[in-house]
Structures are given as structure tokens and as C-alpha cells.
Motif scaffolding. Structure first.
Motif, PDB file in Angstrom:
ATOM      1  N   ILE A 169      38.147 -53.654 126.970  1.00  0.00           N
ATOM      2  CA  ILE A 169      39.353 -53.024 126.433  1.00  0.00           C
ATOM      3  C   ILE A 169      40.108 -54.049 125.610  1.00  0.00           C
ATOM      4  O   ILE A 169      39.957 -55.268 125.801  1.00  0.00           O
ATOM      5  N   LEU A 223      32.810 -47.792 125.903  1.00  0.00           N
ATOM      6  CA  LEU A 223      31.962 -47.349 127.005  1.00  0.00           C
ATOM      7  C   LEU A 223      30.524 -47.774 126.758  1.00  0.00           C
ATOM      8  O   LEU A 223      30.121 -47.999 125.604  1.00  0.00           O
ATOM      9  N   LYS A 275      30.617 -46.363 131.691  1.00  0.00           N
ATOM     10  CA  LYS A 275      31.434 -47.391 132.312  1.00  0.00           C
ATOM     11  C   LYS A 275      32.084 -48.240 131.229  1.00  0.00           C
ATOM     12  O   LYS A 275      31.480 -48.512 130.188  1.00  0.00           O
ATOM     13  N   PHE A 276      33.334 -48.648 131.481  1.00  0.00           N
ATOM     14  CA  PHE A 276      34.035 -49.482 130.509  1.00  0.00           C
ATOM     15  C   PHE A 276      33.332 -50.829 130.358  1.00  0.00           C
ATOM     16  O   PHE A 276      32.984 -51.486 131.346  1.00  0.00           O
ATOM     17  N   GLN A 283      37.873 -44.655 134.941  1.00  0.00           N
ATOM     18  CA  GLN A 283      38.517 -44.440 133.646  1.00  0.00           C
ATOM     19  C   GLN A 283      40.030 -44.316 133.764  1.00  0.00           C
ATOM     20  O   GLN A 283      40.664 -43.529 133.072  1.00  0.00           O
ATOM     21  N   ALA A 320      41.065 -52.064 133.259  1.00  0.00           N
ATOM     22  CA  ALA A 320      40.405 -50.764 133.265  1.00  0.00           C
ATOM     23  C   ALA A 320      39.509 -50.645 134.484  1.00  0.00           C
ATOM     24  O   ALA A 320      38.756 -51.574 134.810  1.00  0.00           O
ATOM     25  N   THR A 368      39.167 -48.955 123.769  1.00  0.00           N
ATOM     26  CA  THR A 368      38.203 -48.990 124.865  1.00  0.00           C
ATOM     27  C   THR A 368      36.789 -48.814 124.318  1.00  0.00           C
ATOM     28  O   THR A 368      36.579 -48.217 123.254  1.00  0.00           O
TER      29      THR A 368
END
Length: 380
Positions: free
Chosen positions: A90, A101, A86-87, A62, A58, A99
Motif C-alpha cells: 500500500i 493485490l 491478498k495485499f 482487506q 493493510a 493498494t
């Protein structure tokens, strides 16, 4: 041309996906230099299935890309509209992408990029971890966001929420900051690393919501954590570049690993071999032996590294079928024997050169006369 077999995949801040081959001591960039952008920063990675044929990674913008190991190219791109943030991690659940955030939203996406499920875990999310043995269980935590255990099949509310530890000796509230999470195999226990240098173990199967074990490690935030395959130890790394194995049975430090010059970003243990891989801000990928503590492989990858993914496939060291642990011990013994063989033997005076013989005699005479001189001065 046959593709190289890679053992470790690494994601960098520049957006480059890197991979290392430990047998040939080589590494390569798997995507082109056109992908080098700040928005293409690789935040997290995971395997597409237990066969480990695809790598999902990822990016900051995104966008999730899929790298096919068999073909040696990026075969799929999935654009998500997950919202601001922001990730943090995952995962894959029933051929769907999960996912998380930093805004606290956990989504389950289908292959078309449509959200099938949304879970609000709380603000300032720092980490999310899927249980490798029970894929439907997910643990989350963050700053002033306590550890929570979720069931994807029943996402309305968490099945476990941790409780903060009691006030300190000054009767002040202890702040909460969960930065890394790991599941202990063959049990329901969860281990966490905090931003206030604590390693805590929780047991959701009991009525107690507070940690059953609380260990303080060093003085810096714990940024990475991985559970050893036996489940009795955990390896943690902090912002200062200190990596340590902690025994969860005794609650003390088992051993320390050396060689780091920057904060550790990610750690992962090999599922069957006694190896642990780490990547840090000093741009190095290191693979340590968990028991012998020495560095097996070391790669300088020219970019600041964020995350890594360890493959089950590993190069065979002994063609006769010997275990890698025994071979590494033999290598260390051979190195130590070679070092001792290079040192000169000083067992007898006859083996010394004539110049050294005279110096040793003069030193012995000086040491014999020294007490007499001191006695004369003291008498006077």
C-alpha cells in the motif's frame, strides 16, 4: 501518561501491530489481543505523510487501519472491496490510498473507500513499489509478470516494460519472477530481486529494456530488498536467512550480515543514519549497522513478522553531539580492549605458575629427544 516514542513499527501474521523503542530496548503491542485472527494478518504498511504521524497498515481481510502516533491509538478504519487476492503493498498518493493485490489489480481509493482508479498490471503480482521521490510513479512485477513502470496520472499503459534476458547457454528461456523492487535515488534506475536469486538494475531513461546490470546472489529466492541512501549499494535478503550488501558499481558482494535463523520478510534502511532494519520468520526484529555489520538492537516479538516501517526519529547516543557511527566504533574498541585485558599475560616464564613451568620444561625435553629416537629407529 505520555506515550512511548517508537522507532520501528512491525506487522505480524497474527494481526498484532508491534513497535520497538531502541533507546529503552523495549517493544509493545499497539492493538489488543482481540485482534489476533488469521484474517487480521498485517500484510503491508506505509506512512500517511512525510511528517510520519500516522501509520497505515493493510490486513488480509482487506481492512485498512490507521494508527495515530500522537494519540497512541487506532483512529480510523477503512473497509475496501478490492476483489479477490491478498495485499502486496500500500502507498499514499495525494491523501488517497494506493493498494496492490496479488491478482494484479492496483486501485486508488478515497477516504470513503471508493475506488477512483484501477490499473490491471498482470496476473500473479508479487510486489508493488512507489517512487519516494516521484510519488506518481509506481513499479510492479511478479511471476511471469515483467517489471513495469506506471504513471498514476496517465494509467492507460505503462511508461516502461522490461524485456527478458537472452536465453541461457542451453538456449532455454529464462523464467521471470520479480519478487522485490527498489528505486535508486538521484536517478531513474530501478533495481529488482528475483525468485531465481538475481539482482537486476534497469534504466528506463535509455532505449535498452533489458537490465544494465545482472548479479547472481546465493541460490535462494530474494524476498526483500532495500536501496542504501547513497544509491551505490543495495541490501538483499532471501528465504534462507542470508542478508548481504551488494555494490551496484562493481556488481559484487560488499559484505554479509549474520545472526538470522529464518527467511527474511522485509528490509528498510534509515534515510540519514547507517542502520538497516530487518524482520524475519524467526520472530526477531534486528537492526544492523550497515558499515560495521554488527547488530545494534535485537527484539524477540513472539510472532512471525511480515513487514516493518522505520521512523526518522532515532535515539541520540552521544549527548555531546557525536555521531552514532563514531560512538559505535568506540564501543567496539572498548569491548575488544576489555576482552584482551581479561586474558592472562604469558610474556615470560617467571609469570607462569610452578605447575605450568614444570609442564613446559617436560614438553621442551620431549621435543628435543624426539628426533634422536626417530634417528635410532631409522638406523636399526
Amino acid at each position: 501518561m505520555a506515550t512511548m516514542e517508537y522507532n520501528v513499527f512491525v506487522g505480524s501474521e497474527t494481526g498484532l501491530l508491534k513497535a520497538a523503542n531502541c533507546a529503552e530496548e523495549k517493544w509493545n503491542n499497539l492493538n489488543t489481543l482481540e485482534d489476533v485472527k488469521k484474517d487480521n494478518e498485517i500484510c503491508c504498511m506505509c506512512w500517511g505523510s512525510s511528517q510520519q504521524e500516522k501509520v497505515y497498515f493493510a490486513q488480509r481481510n482487506q481492512l485498512i487501519k490507521v494508527y495515530n502516533i500522537l494519540s497512541g491509538e487506532i483512529c480510523e478504519e477503512i473497509e475496501l472491496n478490492a476483489g479477490e487476492g491478498k495485499f502486496k503493498n500500500i502507498a499514499v498518493f495525494d491523501q488517497q490510498i494506493l493498494t496492490a493485490l496479488d491478482s494484479g489489480i492496483v486501485n486508488l481509493w478515497n477516504n470513503k473507500g471508493e475506488s477512483e482508479l484501477e490499473i490491471k498490471t498482470g496476473d500473479k503480482l508479487s510486489c508493488m513499489r512507489q517512487n519516494f521521490f516521484k510519488r506518481n510513479l509506481v513499479a510492479t512485477g511478479g511471476k511471469e509478470n515483467p517489471l513495469k513502470l506506471w504513471d498514476i496520472n496517465k494509467p492507460t499503459e505503462p511508461i516502461f516494460t522490461s524485456k527478458n534476458v537472452p536465453h541461457d547457454w542451453l538456449n532455454l528461456r529464462v523464467p521471470i519472477h520479480v519478487m522485490s523492487i527498489g528505486f535508486i535515488p538521484k536517478s531513474e534506475k530501478i533495481v529488482t530481486g528475483t525468485g531465481y536469486h538475481q539482482v537486476r538494475v534497469y534504466d528506463p531513461s535509455t532505449y535498452q529494456r533489458r537490465p544494465v546490470l545482472n548479479v547472481t546472489f546465493d541460490e535462494y529466492p530474494i524476498t526483500a530488498l532495500t536501496v542504501c541512501p547513497n544509491g551505490n549499494q543495495v541490501i538483499v535478503g532471501n528465504t534462507q536467512g542470508n542478508m548481504t550488501k551488494i555494490d551496484l558499481r562493481k556488481g559484487n558482494v560488499a559484505c554479509r550480515y549474520k545472526g538470522f535463523a529464518g527467511g527474511i520478510k522485509d528490509l528498510q534502511c534509515h534515510p540519514t543514519l547507517p542502520y538497516v532494519a530487518s524482520c524475519s520468520l524467526d520472530r526477531f526484529l534486528r537492526i544492523h549497522h550497515m558499515d560495521l555489520k554488527h547488530i545494534m538492537h535485537k527484539f524477540y516479538m513472539k510472532s512471525r513478522l511480515n513487514c516493518l516501517l522505520l521512523s526518522k526519529k532515532w535515539p541520540t547516543i552521544d549527548d555531546e553531539g557525536g555521531s552514532p557511527t563514531d560512538v559505535s566504533k568506540e564501543k567496539i574498541d572498548d569491548m575488544s580492549d576489555a576482552l584482551w585485558d581479561k586474558l592472562p599475560v604469558l610474556g615470560s616464564k617467571e609469570q607462569l605458575p610452578s605447575g605450568k613451568m614444570q609442564k613446559t620444561k617436560k614438553r621442551k625435553l620431549a621435543t628435543k629427544e624426539l628426533p634422536k629416537q626417530k634417528m635410532k629407529k631409522s638406523v636399526c
